[in-house]
Write an enzyme that holds these catalytic residues in place. Structure first.
Site, PDB file in Angstrom:
ATOM      1  N   SER A 250       0.813  -1.204   0.000  1.00 36.19           N
ATOM      2  CA  SER A 250       0.000   0.000   0.000  1.00 36.19           C
ATOM      3  C   SER A 250       0.854   1.264   0.000  1.00 36.19           C
ATOM      4  CB  SER A 250      -0.940  -0.059   1.205  1.00 36.19           C
ATOM      5  OG  SER A 250      -1.931   0.901   1.108  1.00 36.19           O
ATOM      6  N   ASP A 470      -9.151  -3.258  -6.320  1.00 36.25           N
ATOM      7  CA  ASP A 470      -8.576  -2.751  -5.076  1.00 36.25           C
ATOM      8  C   ASP A 470      -9.201  -1.394  -4.746  1.00 36.25           C
ATOM      9  OD1 ASP A 470      -6.936  -1.619  -3.084  1.00 36.25           O
ATOM     10  OD2 ASP A 470      -5.140  -2.563  -3.865  1.00 36.25           O
ATOM     11  N   HIS A 499      -7.036  -5.728  -0.856  1.00 37.16           N
ATOM     12  CA  HIS A 499      -5.912  -4.801  -0.764  1.00 37.16           C
ATOM     13  C   HIS A 499      -4.832  -5.488   0.058  1.00 37.16           C
ATOM     14  CE1 HIS A 499      -3.880  -0.987  -0.753  1.00 37.16           C
ATOM     15  NE2 HIS A 499      -3.879  -0.905   0.563  1.00 37.16           N
TER      16      HIS A 499
END
Length: 559
Positions: A250, A470, A499
């Protein structure tokens, strides 16, 4: 970010989710299993050159002078027993890299040492996201074969976790005005009914930014992604390594892109899972997330409708969506235990079920029990008020996001963009995301200039992993990052919506096999036009199966 803050199951952006036991994982799949579980584009190419030598005794002695490794405590202030079995240490780095002999800060680190020293592959620096996510427990994720990385691969590396500047055990750590995130009761509705409501939220955001400025005025200008990248390079040098490998989730993919741009010759292998768009940070990413999360919430509602015999919320996506918002309205009229109102409702459900599907079973039950049976017990068991770690996360999130890039200073721009999305029916995440970031309007430091991101001479290969739907880091961001780093390979989880798709609770065996091959010997999928390889996603959970109920836990997303 989400944004509103990219992170994973222990570095949550979310304001009120208790840590649960991680979901049950699939059995370890060997490196050679990729074809049988859905990998396409099977031709591969080896990259990245020769293996590094294990640190010499002299290098270890130099390193030991800067990082004094000792067994981690069994009851760490921030992580409790989560660091058991690791080594802990600290490294002094410059607060301001323009003044390297000036003030220092202490970066807190952990290490899981390589056990296969004969085939030693060097160090791997780890980042779970955020910004603001803690990282010292991460080496245990990568050395536990049940998480998806074979022991014969993980044993070749020293795995290095660290709390980035401002985070938890790194000194100083920061916490600003706690009342903004957790006033001790249900907050006002995120969705403003009038400009008066907007002004009330803006006053809170201004107060939060001012409190951060009062407490950390000399520190905030130096909490930015470029300085975290410089801290990483100091860790590499302190450990006596010419090059480092890196694994980021991320926001950690953004940090990885920045590091790769600043120190291309210092990287050996790099994995970026759920990729931040290097062309949209950070204001634009909020708007992109709002759209993606809303679509995923509709997928969640459609999934609930499929199991109406269990949840009794409706047989169509629209019917379930109406019931969901009826539950929100009910919590607004009378907050649950005085704690969970409409904003906590948005915070809890959209910020988890819009990011991943492996919480759907538990969360659908919580919605059903409350809406259909008027029983909030399941929701209350999952929810918990924000603790000091959560407050620390939000402070660092704010510091980095508000510092890295300029934000619109005119509230009319925000009202037009966020309010416009909400009017168009994009409502699950939109106003939540606006108020999660509004403090950046008033941030008391310089904003930007943005880090420059893109391939420079000397950069080795790079592995990027991305699911189609996502919610936190939408797919176009991975395409843009792949374009900027031509030597990278992009692996697409086709139709997936989670995610964080590797070495994670989702545990996609196909994705993990590609990661394992790359970390084992540098083998990347062969370069193709566009996406370089594909994997099928894991199916959505089936609540009729006992295993699905047992696996359903409340974990914050990997942002």
């Amino acid at each position: 970010m989400p944004q509103a803050g990219l992170t994973d199951e222990s570095g949550r952006k979310r304001r009120g989710i208790r840590m649960g036991e991680e979901s049950r994982v699939r059995k370890l799949v060997l490196i050679t299993a990729a074809v049988s579980v859905g990998l396409t584009g099977t031709a591969v190419a080896a990259t990245t050159g020769s293996s590094p030598a294990a640190p010499s005794r002299q290098a270890e002695q130099v390193s030991a002078g800067r990082i004094a490794w000792t067994p981690c405590p069994e009851n760490d202030r921030w992580q409790g027993a989560a660091l058991k079995g690791l080594e802990c240490g600290t490294l002094s780095v410059p607060l301001d890299y323009r003044r390297p002999r000036g003030k220092k800060l202490k970066v807190a680190l952990t290490r899981a040492r390589a056990t296969d020293t004969k085939n030693y592959q060097g160090i791997v620096l780890l980042n779970r996201g955020g910004p603001g996510g803690a990282g010292r427990d991460l080496p245990l994720r990568f050395t536990n074969p049940a998480r998806g990385l074979p022991k014969e691969v993980s044993a070749k590396y020293d795995w290095i976790g660290f709390d980035p500047r401002g985070v938890q055990a790194t000194e100083p750590s920061i916490v600003c005005d706690p009342s903004f995130q957790w006033p001790g009761k249900a907050r006002a509705d995120f969705v403003p009914a009038s400009q008066r409501d907007e002004r009330a939220w803006l006053r809170k955001a201004r107060k939060y930014a001012a409190d951060c400025g009062r407490k950390y005025g000399g520190y905030l200008p130096h909490i930015k992604t470029e300085n975290v990248a410089r801290d990483m390079d100091e860790i590499r040098k302190a450990l006596g390594q010419k090059k480092t490998s890196y694994f980021g989730y991320s926001y950690g993919t953004f940090l990885g892109q920045v590091y790769a741009s600043m120190f291309p010759r210092h990287l050996r292998r790099i994995v970026l899972d759920s990729v931040v768009n290097p062309a949209r940070f950070w204001y634009g990413t909020q708007l992109d997330q709002n759209v993606a999360v809303d679509k995923n919430m509709k997928r969640f509602f459609a999934w609930i409708a499929k199991y109406d015999s269990i949840y009794h919320l409706g047989t169509t996506q629209r019917a379930v969506e109406r019931k969901y918002y009826q539950g929100r309205a009910k919590a607004k009229a009378k907050p649950i235990n005085g704690l969970i109102g409409p904003s906590e409702w948005d915070d809890f459900f959209a910020n988890s079920d819009g990011y991943r599907n492996y919480t759907w079973v538990a969360h659908a039950k919580a919605i059903s029990d409350y809406v259909v049976k008027n029983d909030p017990k399941a929701l209350l068991e999952l929810w918990g008020p924000l603790d000091e770690a959560g407050q620390n996360f939000f402070a660092v999130y704010s510091a980095v996001q508000c510092r890295d890039a300029a934000w619109p200073k005119n509230w009319k721009t925000w009202r037009k963009d966020f309010g416009g999305q909400h009017k168009r029916g994009i409502r699950a995440f939109t106003w939540y995301n606006a108020w999660f970031n509004a403090q950046c309007i008033f941030w008391p430091t310089q904003q930007g200039p943005k880090p420059k991101i893109g391939a420079t001479k000397g950069l080795a290969g790079m592995l990027m992993l991305q699911s189609t739907h996502d919610g936190a880091t939408p797919f176009p961001g991975a395409v843009e990052a792949h374009r900027r780093f031509p030597a990278s390979r992009l692996v697409h989880e086709v139709g997936g919506m989670n995610h964080g798709i590797s070495i994670s609770p989702n545990n996609n065996a196909c994705i993990n096999a590609i990661v394992a091959r790359y970390l084992n010997d540098g083998t990347l999928p062969a370069s193709r036009r566009g996406v370089d390889a594909t994997c099928r996603p894991n199916p959505h959970p089936d609540p009729t199966k006992p295993a699905a109920a047992a696996a359903a836990v409340s974990e914050a997303p990997i942002r």
